[in-house]
Scaffold this motif. Structure first.
Motif, PDB file in Angstrom:
ATOM      1  N   GLU A 161       0.822  -1.076  -0.068  1.00  0.00           N
ATOM      2  CA  GLU A 161       0.176   0.108  -0.130  1.00  0.00           C
ATOM      3  C   GLU A 161       0.823   1.351  -0.015  1.00  0.00           C
ATOM      4  N   LEU A 162       0.563   2.092  -1.049  1.00  0.00           N
ATOM      5  CA  LEU A 162       1.617   3.305  -1.138  1.00  0.00           C
ATOM      6  C   LEU A 162       0.765   4.621  -0.927  1.00  0.00           C
ATOM      7  N   PRO A 163       1.362   5.296   0.297  1.00  0.00           N
ATOM      8  CA  PRO A 163       0.680   6.405   0.463  1.00  0.00           C
ATOM      9  C   PRO A 163       0.741   7.578  -0.295  1.00  0.00           C
ATOM     10  N   LEU A 164      -0.152   8.388  -0.689  1.00  0.00           N
ATOM     11  CA  LEU A 164      -0.089   9.708  -1.524  1.00  0.00           C
ATOM     12  C   LEU A 164       0.120  10.718  -0.672  1.00  0.00           C
ATOM     13  N   SER A 165       0.767  11.925  -1.280  1.00  0.00           N
ATOM     14  CA  SER A 165       0.985  13.145  -0.493  1.00  0.00           C
ATOM     15  C   SER A 165      -0.370  13.809   0.102  1.00  0.00           C
ATOM     16  N   ARG A 169      -4.460  -0.120  -7.799  1.00  0.00           N
ATOM     17  CA  ARG A 169      -5.899   0.427  -7.727  1.00  0.00           C
ATOM     18  C   ARG A 169      -5.899   1.222  -6.727  1.00  0.00           C
ATOM     19  N   ILE A 170      -6.647   2.236  -6.652  1.00  0.00           N
ATOM     20  CA  ILE A 170      -6.850   3.289  -5.388  1.00  0.00           C
ATOM     21  C   ILE A 170      -7.615   2.588  -4.526  1.00  0.00           C
ATOM     22  N   GLY A 171      -7.179   2.710  -3.237  1.00  0.00           N
ATOM     23  CA  GLY A 171      -7.667   2.388  -1.853  1.00  0.00           C
ATOM     24  C   GLY A 171      -6.920   1.470  -1.122  1.00  0.00           C
ATOM     25  N   GLY A 172      -7.064   1.043  -0.085  1.00  0.00           N
ATOM     26  CA  GLY A 172      -6.370   0.275   0.686  1.00  0.00           C
ATOM     27  C   GLY A 172      -7.126  -1.059   1.476  1.00  0.00           C
ATOM     28  N   GLU A 173      -6.330  -1.647   2.252  1.00  0.00           N
ATOM     29  CA  GLU A 173      -7.226  -2.787   2.992  1.00  0.00           C
ATOM     30  C   GLU A 173      -8.199  -2.060   3.888  1.00  0.00           C
ATOM     31  N   SER A 174      -7.774  -1.026   4.553  1.00  0.00           N
ATOM     32  CA  SER A 174      -8.503  -0.770   5.718  1.00  0.00           C
ATOM     33  C   SER A 174      -9.642   0.353   5.192  1.00  0.00           C
ATOM     34  N   GLY A 175      -9.414   1.045   4.177  1.00  0.00           N
ATOM     35  CA  GLY A 175      -9.977   1.897   3.568  1.00  0.00           C
ATOM     36  C   GLY A 175     -10.326   1.784   1.960  1.00  0.00           C
ATOM     37  N   PRO A 176     -11.156   1.016   1.437  1.00  0.00           N
ATOM     38  CA  PRO A 176     -11.221   0.748   0.014  1.00  0.00           C
ATOM     39  C   PRO A 176     -11.312   1.670  -0.814  1.00  0.00           C
ATOM     40  N   ASP A 177     -11.762   2.651  -0.189  1.00  0.00           N
ATOM     41  CA  ASP A 177     -12.132   4.202  -1.021  1.00  0.00           C
ATOM     42  C   ASP A 177     -11.405   5.294  -0.617  1.00  0.00           C
ATOM     43  N   ASP A 178     -10.280   4.858   0.095  1.00  0.00           N
ATOM     44  CA  ASP A 178      -9.347   5.850   0.454  1.00  0.00           C
ATOM     45  C   ASP A 178      -8.374   6.316  -0.781  1.00  0.00           C
ATOM     46  N   TYR A 221      -6.121   8.594  -0.980  1.00  0.00           N
ATOM     47  CA  TYR A 221      -4.634   8.766  -0.621  1.00  0.00           C
ATOM     48  C   TYR A 221      -3.935   7.673  -0.285  1.00  0.00           C
ATOM     49  N   VAL A 222      -4.264   6.505  -0.811  1.00  0.00           N
ATOM     50  CA  VAL A 222      -3.731   5.070  -0.918  1.00  0.00           C
ATOM     51  C   VAL A 222      -3.909   4.599  -2.293  1.00  0.00           C
ATOM     52  N   VAL A 223      -2.601   3.978  -2.809  1.00  0.00           N
ATOM     53  CA  VAL A 223      -2.752   2.986  -3.950  1.00  0.00           C
ATOM     54  C   VAL A 223      -2.112   1.792  -3.366  1.00  0.00           C
ATOM     55  N   THR A 224      -2.912   0.776  -3.862  1.00  0.00           N
ATOM     56  CA  THR A 224      -2.438  -0.734  -3.732  1.00  0.00           C
ATOM     57  C   THR A 224      -2.000  -1.293  -4.853  1.00  0.00           C
ATOM     58  N   MET A 225      -0.843  -1.849  -4.960  1.00  0.00           N
ATOM     59  CA  MET A 225      -0.069  -2.457  -5.820  1.00  0.00           C
ATOM     60  C   MET A 225       0.107  -3.968  -5.497  1.00  0.00           C
ATOM     61  N   THR A 226      -0.485  -4.869  -6.487  1.00  0.00           N
ATOM     62  CA  THR A 226      -0.548  -6.351  -6.357  1.00  0.00           C
ATOM     63  C   THR A 226       0.201  -6.894  -7.631  1.00  0.00           C
ATOM     64  N   LEU A 227       1.638  -7.430  -7.157  1.00  0.00           N
ATOM     65  CA  LEU A 227       2.354  -8.230  -8.311  1.00  0.00           C
ATOM     66  C   LEU A 227       2.373  -9.500  -8.071  1.00  0.00           C
ATOM     67  N   LEU A 228       2.038 -10.593  -9.226  1.00  0.00           N
ATOM     68  CA  LEU A 228       2.576 -11.798  -9.056  1.00  0.00           C
ATOM     69  C   LEU A 228       3.915 -12.126  -9.821  1.00  0.00           C
TER      70      LEU A 228
END
Length: 509
Positions: A181-185, A268-277, A279-286
């Motif tokens: 989860e990558l936080p935005l400024s 995608r935009i959002g995190g585990e604790s805040g799917p609509d947040d 100010y968080v971008v979640t990156m998932t790689l296989l």
């Protein structure tokens, strides 16, 4: 009479070199109903996700996967920038290059170019050009003669040689998922839409600890997104990772090297604790980790033999070994100008890509390209791309079997010029070189049963050693021993023999 030998078996893998092959894939895509008509294409980027590689029954390479494409465009009757995201599947074949005994096959995919054109305001055609780099190993089992058996002839003289070689002990692979989860400024607007994602996955360390392979790497991510206010922003971050693979069967003094292949990517935009947040971008790689384990091996063999008692006929075999393995990295600083044709106000994103590396004489030539996303003086979004070749001097390029890879892992400095955008960046070129040498070694032999007529031989031989002769060749010619020649001439080593001195060659009875 047949000679009996002790033999030593060497079991290992040897790396294979293959010619890269290329393919082109394309797809028509419809603009979703929720999006406006396309007024202008700005840029297209893509990620290569190579999910399968194999050898076909007729020995061809086959690679399949998809290009994760992102098309940036300006919609009609709307403000701002939008993006289309879709997959372009591919299946590519390399003609007739894969031997049937190739093991541990792997193919690395590289996006050479990607572009999109508008077919109509609701439909686009995207074309991607890929280069595929196959690699693999071949199992080798060699049995070489090293000594005479216990019941061997005492009169048989052996010329023994030793060579050091570096071989592949084995390969380990593992698929794993990386999520971050990558936080935005917080001082800027939150993310409203992800426009494009760029990734560079590379290994930084690989060690064998006990019966485990511990590997570490770095994911360099660059995510372009549109803020809630309409401005474009770029999130760049280096993300470390580590994995543990099974390393049983390898000695701790073995060396290892890890490479990684992208199987799928989601941002995608959002995190585990805040799917609509916003100010968080979640990156998932296989990802798939591939660790090649190398070991040094000493190969001893009998290069020649003869008997002081009787003539000998030998059977010989050819032994091919990889020697003088070297690996070096050279950094070349590059300056390139990307002409835009319009005055540039700001540079939003820059990407450097590297293709094939070719060694020639005392330099390597690297095929590279650069892409810039920029805003012109009228606040119109544009992009420019340029291909070029970088020359890098190096000593390792003289070695046979030289292979290389290049990448830009340093900072890219951009300067806005009247003609366009000046880029200054480093390219790191890593070269691996080794020499393939062939040796003749004894695989069998037999002595004549008839007793030679030693009385016909001269009782005294005096001669000099010519510059091209060795003590072994002279001793073999007269069916005596090197030790006997040194002792009768009161010499300790062969290096003490002057070429202008007469040597007494003793007869062996």
């Amino acid at each position: 009479m047949e000679l009996n030998f002790k033999k030593v078996s060497h079991d290992y893998y040897e790396p294979l070199q293959f010619t890269p092959f290329s393919c082109e894939t394309m797809r028509e895509n419809i603009v979703p109903d929720s999006c406006g008509d396309i007024a202008r294409i700005v840029d297209t980027t893509g990620l290569v996700c190579l999910t399968s590689c194999e050898l076909t029954g007729d020995g061809r390479f086959c690679a399949s996967g998809s290009v994760e494409a992102s098309v940036l465009y300006i919609p009609e009757k709307e403000e701002g920038t939008r993006a289309l995201h879709f997959q372009i599947p591919f299946q590519c074949y390399g003609e007739g290059q894969g031997p049937a005994d190739c093991e541990f096959l792997d193919i690395r995919g590289e996006l050479h170019s990607i572009d999109t054109r508008v077919l109509n305001p609701r439909k686009v055609l995207t074309r991607a050009s890929l280069t595929l780099y196959p690699s693999g190993c071949r199992h080798a089992a060699v049995s070489v003669c090293t000594e005479m058996a216990e019941d061997g002839e005492e009169s048989v003289q052996l010329l023994r040689e030793k060579r050091e070689t570096r071989v592949v002990a084995g390969v380990r692979e593992k698929e794993f998922t990386f999520t971050e989860e990558l936080p935005l400024s917080p001082g800027r607007g939150g993310a409203e839409e992800i426009l494009s994602t760029r990734l560079d996955v590379r290994g930084t360390d690989s060690k064998l600890i006990g019966n485990k392979l511990v590997v570490k790497g770095l994911i360099s991510a660059a995510i372009l997104y549109r803020e809630s206010g309409g401005r474009l922003a770029l999130l760049q971050q280096d993300l470390p990772f580590s994995q543990i693979l099974e390393g049983g069967g390898f000695d701790e003094d073995c060396e290892s090297e890890a490479a990684y292949r992208l199987l799928s990517a989601e941002c995608r935009i959002g995190g585990e604790s805040g799917p609509d947040d916003a100010y968080v971008v979640t990156m998932t790689l296989l990802l798939k980790a591939r660790v090649t384990v190398w070991r040094g091996e000493e190969v001893s063999f009998i290069a020649d033999l003869y008997s002081t008692a009787a003539p000998v006929s030998c059977q010989m075999m050819e032994l091919e070994l990889s020697e003088d393995a070297q690996k070096s990295t050279r950094r070349q600083n590059v300056r390139e100008l990307l002409e835009t044709g319009v005055p540039v106000k700001a540079v939003l994103d820059t990407e450097i890509g590297c293709g094939a590396v070719q060694a020639s004489g005392s330099e390597v030539r690297i095929a590279a390209w650069a892409r810039c996303l920029y805003m012109d003086e009228n606040d119109v979004l544009g992009s420019v791309r340029r291909e070029f070749t970088v020359s890098c001097p190096t000593e390792a390029a003289d070695a046979a079997g030289c292979q290389g890879e290049a990448a830009c892992h340093g900072d890219v400095i951009t300067n806005i010029m009247p003609e366009g955008i000046e880029l200054r960046f480093p390219l790191d070129c890593t070269l691996s070189a080794s020499s393939r040498r062939r040796y003749l070694c004894v695989s069998g032999g037999e002595t004549d049963e008839e007793e030679p007529d030693k009385e016909a031989m001269p009782s005294l031989i005096l001669r000099k050693l010519s510059p091209e002769e060795t003590l072994w060749s002279v001793a073999k010619q007269y069916r005596t021993t090197r030790k006997g020649i040194l002792e009768v001439n009161e010499l300790a080593e062969e290096s003490q023999i002057p070429h202008d001195r007469l040597l007494l060659i003793p007869r062996t009875r």
